[in-house]
Design an enzyme around this catalytic site. Structure first.
Site, PDB file in Angstrom:
ATOM      1  N   GLY A 153      70.291  35.171  41.750  1.00 48.88           N
ATOM      2  CA  GLY A 153      69.303  36.366  41.580  1.00 48.88           C
ATOM      3  C   GLY A 153      67.682  36.788  42.761  1.00 48.88           C
ATOM      4  O   GLY A 153      67.827  38.148  42.565  1.00 48.88           O
ATOM      5  N   ASP A 201      72.616  25.738  46.654  1.00 49.46           N
ATOM      6  CA  ASP A 201      71.744  25.981  48.204  1.00 49.46           C
ATOM      7  C   ASP A 201      70.030  25.179  48.297  1.00 49.46           C
ATOM      8  O   ASP A 201      69.985  25.692  48.315  1.00 49.46           O
ATOM      9  CB  ASP A 201      71.892  26.983  48.568  1.00 49.46           C
TER      10      ASP A 201
END
Length: 237
Positions: free
Chosen positions: A96, A121
């Site tokens: 998001g 990540d």
């Protein structure tokens, strides 16, 4: 690059590089010839240069859209080149923050679940509270779950994420409106295939590692099994 590959002694799975830099295309070819996945990322490559990298053997787009030029109508850059080529698996960070839901949906539906790998990540603050954390030589401040570089010329830049894959799954099916089956493929089956370990993981089949998670009706994590043994038992989760 040859020294790095040799030093890995067969354990290197993937390397991310900017193909427009001197020696970039040669490095892509070396990696491909060595059985290491060549990924395009952290790059200022043009559309044309990215296509050259794909022809040279690149097969993965490292966190598409992030750390690369934006998609522009007269300069499509690496994003368009990587999205349109069926040989490329595109990584997407669904937290998001890194990608607007509309952009994520655009990429997902263009590439399809068999070419999308949902990734985190994540840096060391994943699963932790807000605060300051080291990231290599840099210091990162996590606020409201978003990790940003604290000081220096790149202060304020996103520094990885604090995402976990169960949250990425939850966002995909409850916010982004992606189907459960397609999301599961992007989270497990596709990454396993790309990494060459689909014979052991990535799907629930006899003979594979019994690594699985249990979710409730609201798609919240309740149980974790690894190698056939409960790490988090559903009744205790």
């Amino acid at each position: 690059m040859r020294k790095l590959v040799d030093a890995a002694r067969g354990t290197a799975r993937m390397m991310t590089l900017a193909p427009e830099l001197p020696g970039g295309l040669e490095s892509v070819r070396l990696l491909a010839d060595s059985g290491v996945l060549a990924a395009v990322g952290h790059t200022d490559s043009t559309y044309e240069a990215t296509l050259e990298a794909v022809e040279a053997g690149a097969t993965v787009a490292t966190h598409l859209f992030n750390a690369m030029p934006s998609l522009l109508h007269r300069a499509p850059g690496p994003v368009a080149a990587l999205l349109e080529d069926e040989r490329i698996t595109v990584e997407l960070i669904n937290d998001g923050t890194h990608l607007h839901p509309a952009v994520l949906g655009l990429a997902f539906h263009r590439a399809g679940a068999d070419r999308v790998a949902f990734i985190t990540d994540a840096m060391g603050a994943a699963g932790m509270s807000d605060g300051r954390y080291p990231l290599g030589p840099m210091e990162v401040e996590v606020k409201d779950g978003v990790a940003r570089i604290s000081d220096g010329p790149t202060a304020g830049s996103i520094a990885g994420s604090t995402l976990t894959l169960d949250r990425a799954f939850h966002r995909a099916v409850t916010i982004d409106g992606l189907g459960v089956e397609a999301t599961v493929r992007a989270l497990s089956a596709t990454p396993a295939r790309v990494l060459g370990i689909a014979d052991r993981v990535g799907s629930l089949e006899p003979g594979k590692d019994a690594d699985l998670v249990v979710l409730d009706d609201d798609f919240r994590l309740r149980g974790v099994m690894r190698g056939g043994a409960w790490v988090v038992h559903p009744e205790l989760g």
